[in-house]
Design a protein around this motif. Structure first.
Motif, PDB file in Angstrom:
ATOM      1  N   GLY A  95      -1.741   3.022 -34.884  1.00  0.00           N
ATOM      2  CA  GLY A  95      -1.055   2.671 -36.021  1.00  0.00           C
ATOM      3  C   GLY A  95      -2.178   2.569 -37.284  1.00  0.00           C
ATOM      4  N   GLN A  96      -3.242   2.748 -37.111  1.00  0.00           N
ATOM      5  CA  GLN A  96      -4.288   2.505 -38.282  1.00  0.00           C
ATOM      6  C   GLN A  96      -3.869   2.736 -39.606  1.00  0.00           C
ATOM      7  N   ASP A  97      -3.168   3.533 -39.850  1.00  0.00           N
ATOM      8  CA  ASP A  97      -2.856   3.783 -41.429  1.00  0.00           C
ATOM      9  C   ASP A  97      -1.537   2.705 -41.784  1.00  0.00           C
ATOM     10  N   MET A  98      -1.079   1.856 -40.631  1.00  0.00           N
ATOM     11  CA  MET A  98       0.018   1.065 -41.112  1.00  0.00           C
ATOM     12  C   MET A  98      -0.292  -0.463 -41.411  1.00  0.00           C
ATOM     13  N   LEU A 126      11.151 -12.141 -46.333  1.00  0.00           N
ATOM     14  CA  LEU A 126      11.558 -10.894 -45.953  1.00  0.00           C
ATOM     15  C   LEU A 126      11.715  -9.865 -47.232  1.00  0.00           C
ATOM     16  N   ALA A 127      12.388 -10.395 -48.205  1.00  0.00           N
ATOM     17  CA  ALA A 127      12.910  -9.689 -49.499  1.00  0.00           C
ATOM     18  C   ALA A 127      11.368  -9.153 -50.120  1.00  0.00           C
ATOM     19  N   GLY A 128      11.324  -7.648 -50.139  1.00  0.00           N
ATOM     20  CA  GLY A 128      10.274  -7.248 -50.745  1.00  0.00           C
ATOM     21  C   GLY A 128       8.978  -6.760 -49.814  1.00  0.00           C
ATOM     22  N   ALA A 129       9.315  -7.295 -48.485  1.00  0.00           N
ATOM     23  CA  ALA A 129       8.121  -7.072 -47.646  1.00  0.00           C
ATOM     24  C   ALA A 129       7.914  -5.970 -47.062  1.00  0.00           C
ATOM     25  N   ASN A 130       6.575  -5.415 -46.533  1.00  0.00           N
ATOM     26  CA  ASN A 130       6.205  -4.136 -45.932  1.00  0.00           C
ATOM     27  C   ASN A 130       6.325  -4.692 -44.481  1.00  0.00           C
ATOM     28  N   ILE A 131       6.968  -4.058 -43.707  1.00  0.00           N
ATOM     29  CA  ILE A 131       7.102  -4.577 -42.263  1.00  0.00           C
ATOM     30  C   ILE A 131       6.717  -3.383 -41.244  1.00  0.00           C
ATOM     31  N   VAL A 132       6.148  -3.967 -40.051  1.00  0.00           N
ATOM     32  CA  VAL A 132       5.854  -3.112 -39.103  1.00  0.00           C
ATOM     33  C   VAL A 132       6.752  -3.412 -37.889  1.00  0.00           C
ATOM     34  N   LEU A 133       7.802  -2.387 -37.496  1.00  0.00           N
ATOM     35  CA  LEU A 133       8.582  -2.686 -36.321  1.00  0.00           C
ATOM     36  C   LEU A 133       8.117  -2.125 -35.135  1.00  0.00           C
ATOM     37  N   VAL A 134       8.233  -2.950 -34.164  1.00  0.00           N
ATOM     38  CA  VAL A 134       7.539  -2.677 -32.699  1.00  0.00           C
ATOM     39  C   VAL A 134       8.629  -2.402 -31.824  1.00  0.00           C
ATOM     40  N   ASP A 135       8.398  -1.255 -30.980  1.00  0.00           N
ATOM     41  CA  ASP A 135       9.179  -1.203 -29.696  1.00  0.00           C
ATOM     42  C   ASP A 135       8.407  -0.307 -28.721  1.00  0.00           C
ATOM     43  N   ASP A 136       8.974  -0.172 -27.772  1.00  0.00           N
ATOM     44  CA  ASP A 136       8.108   0.630 -26.457  1.00  0.00           C
ATOM     45  C   ASP A 136       8.088   2.073 -26.590  1.00  0.00           C
ATOM     46  N   VAL A 137       9.623   2.804 -26.813  1.00  0.00           N
ATOM     47  CA  VAL A 137       9.492   4.000 -26.779  1.00  0.00           C
ATOM     48  C   VAL A 137      10.348   4.625 -27.961  1.00  0.00           C
ATOM     49  N   LEU A 138       9.893   5.555 -28.459  1.00  0.00           N
ATOM     50  CA  LEU A 138      10.809   6.161 -29.609  1.00  0.00           C
ATOM     51  C   LEU A 138      11.558   7.484 -28.799  1.00  0.00           C
ATOM     52  N   THR A 139      12.749   7.770 -28.852  1.00  0.00           N
ATOM     53  CA  THR A 139      13.430   8.762 -28.292  1.00  0.00           C
ATOM     54  C   THR A 139      14.148   9.489 -29.241  1.00  0.00           C
ATOM     55  N   THR A 140      15.398   9.105 -29.670  1.00  0.00           N
ATOM     56  CA  THR A 140      15.957   9.591 -30.780  1.00  0.00           C
ATOM     57  C   THR A 140      15.878   8.905 -32.302  1.00  0.00           C
ATOM     58  N   MET A 177      11.108  -3.932 -48.348  1.00  0.00           N
ATOM     59  CA  MET A 177      10.661  -2.922 -49.082  1.00  0.00           C
ATOM     60  C   MET A 177      10.625  -1.753 -48.262  1.00  0.00           C
ATOM     61  N   GLN A 178       9.674  -1.948 -47.182  1.00  0.00           N
ATOM     62  CA  GLN A 178       9.132  -0.533 -46.421  1.00  0.00           C
ATOM     63  C   GLN A 178       9.317  -1.100 -44.979  1.00  0.00           C
ATOM     64  N   VAL A 179       9.677  -0.223 -44.141  1.00  0.00           N
ATOM     65  CA  VAL A 179       9.638  -0.291 -42.731  1.00  0.00           C
ATOM     66  C   VAL A 179       9.003   0.607 -42.076  1.00  0.00           C
ATOM     67  N   ASN A 180       7.893   0.480 -41.450  1.00  0.00           N
ATOM     68  CA  ASN A 180       7.204   1.452 -40.479  1.00  0.00           C
ATOM     69  C   ASN A 180       7.355   1.154 -39.111  1.00  0.00           C
ATOM     70  N   LEU A 181       7.316   2.127 -38.066  1.00  0.00           N
ATOM     71  CA  LEU A 181       7.656   1.933 -36.803  1.00  0.00           C
ATOM     72  C   LEU A 181       6.356   2.375 -35.832  1.00  0.00           C
ATOM     73  N   ILE A 182       6.255   1.374 -34.826  1.00  0.00           N
ATOM     74  CA  ILE A 182       5.033   1.598 -34.037  1.00  0.00           C
ATOM     75  C   ILE A 182       5.365   1.426 -32.512  1.00  0.00           C
ATOM     76  N   THR A 183       5.232   2.414 -31.822  1.00  0.00           N
ATOM     77  CA  THR A 183       5.600   2.471 -30.339  1.00  0.00           C
ATOM     78  C   THR A 183       4.536   2.922 -29.522  1.00  0.00           C
ATOM     79  N   VAL A 184       4.750   2.431 -28.151  1.00  0.00           N
ATOM     80  CA  VAL A 184       3.720   2.838 -27.231  1.00  0.00           C
ATOM     81  C   VAL A 184       3.714   4.309 -27.033  1.00  0.00           C
ATOM     82  N   ALA A 185       4.963   4.843 -26.700  1.00  0.00           N
ATOM     83  CA  ALA A 185       5.120   6.281 -26.559  1.00  0.00           C
ATOM     84  C   ALA A 185       6.168   6.654 -27.245  1.00  0.00           C
ATOM     85  N   ARG A 186       6.317   8.217 -27.546  1.00  0.00           N
ATOM     86  CA  ARG A 186       7.647   8.760 -27.813  1.00  0.00           C
ATOM     87  C   ARG A 186       7.930   9.855 -27.172  1.00  0.00           C
TER      88      ARG A 186
END
Length: 253
Positions: free
Chosen positions: A125-128, A210-224, A241-250
């Protein structure tokens, strides 16, 4: 100087009694929170080229596989129907090797794998991290939390917070409705199952900004993406404002 020497001596003593072991096979390794060369060879890390939005890896050159836009290369599904999240990145392809790590981490109390998995996520997630205001884990329902005793995504979020210096919170995003396991369900069934399952603690959201925040959402696996998209929609409805997702695997099909 004396403190540094004491720490070094303590580390040597601990390693002599409990030597560092590979996070995969359990063999003794030279450093803590690492894997041996054989286990490393079995892991499929996701690197460029990949979809600029969902991070899906391209097997061929992007000019042959993706759809060029003015800004970046997208995979076909993201071009046709963009997900709710802004970007997603994953460290590993979800296969037999990575599945073993995640099953032990989630269901076998192997919380000692947290530093290893979080380090891979941090690199993926270096670009996040630049400009991110808040790290949030995908929450577990209290019933599942009671049986599992820990939220694996929460452990990863906490460790990523230490890596990045970004604040994390495990309570503002809630899972109010219990959902069955999504394993074996198709995309439509997954979407229906998690629909309306998540909510926001509005008072806590206000305190966190939270309003206007840039958020990184964390989960273990991205399936669908059904669970992540459901969380993202709630967060954006609350003003993120923005929500990016980072997971261990997909999953890669």
């Amino acid at each position: 100087m004396a403190l540094a020497f004491l720490r070094s001596a303590l580390r040597v003593g601990v390693d002599a009694i409990l030597p560092p072991r590979c996070g995969g096979c359990g063999d003794i390794t030279d450093t803590t929170h690492a894997v041996c060369s054989d286990c490393w060879a079995g892991l499929r890390f996701i690197t460029a080229p990949h979809c600029a939005c969902c991070g899906y890896p391209f097997e061929l050159d992007t000019a042959e596989t993706g759809i060029e836009t003015r800004d970046a290369t997208l995979c076909g599904p993201c071009h046709q129907k963009p997900p709710a999240f802004d970007r997603a990145r994953s460290a590993l392809v979800y296969d037999d090797h990575s599945r073993d790590y995640l099953l032990r981490f989630k269901h076998a109390d192997r919380t000692d794998l947290t530093p290893l998995l979080a380090r891979w996520m941090f690199q993926a997630g270096q670009d996040m991290w630049d400009g991110a205001d808040l790290i949030l884990p995908v929450p577990l329902h209290r019933r599942r939390l009671l049986t599992r005793r820990y939220n694996q995504s929460g452990l990863l979020a906490q460790k990523l917070s230490r890596h990045t210096g970004i604040v994390w919170d495990g309570l503002v995003l809630r899972r109010d409705r219990y959902t069955r396991s999504l394993g074996g369900l198709g995309p439509s069934s997954r979407k229906r199952e998690v629909g309306g399952a998540f909510n926001i603690d509005e008072a806590r959201a206000h305190r966190l900004g939270l309003a206007g925040a840039n958020i990184v959402l964390v989960d273990d696996v991205l399936t669908t993406g059904a669970t992540a998209n459901a969380c993202v929609r709630i967060l954006k409805r609350a003003g993120a404002m923005q929500v990016n997702l980072i997971t261990v695997a997909r999953v890669v099909r």
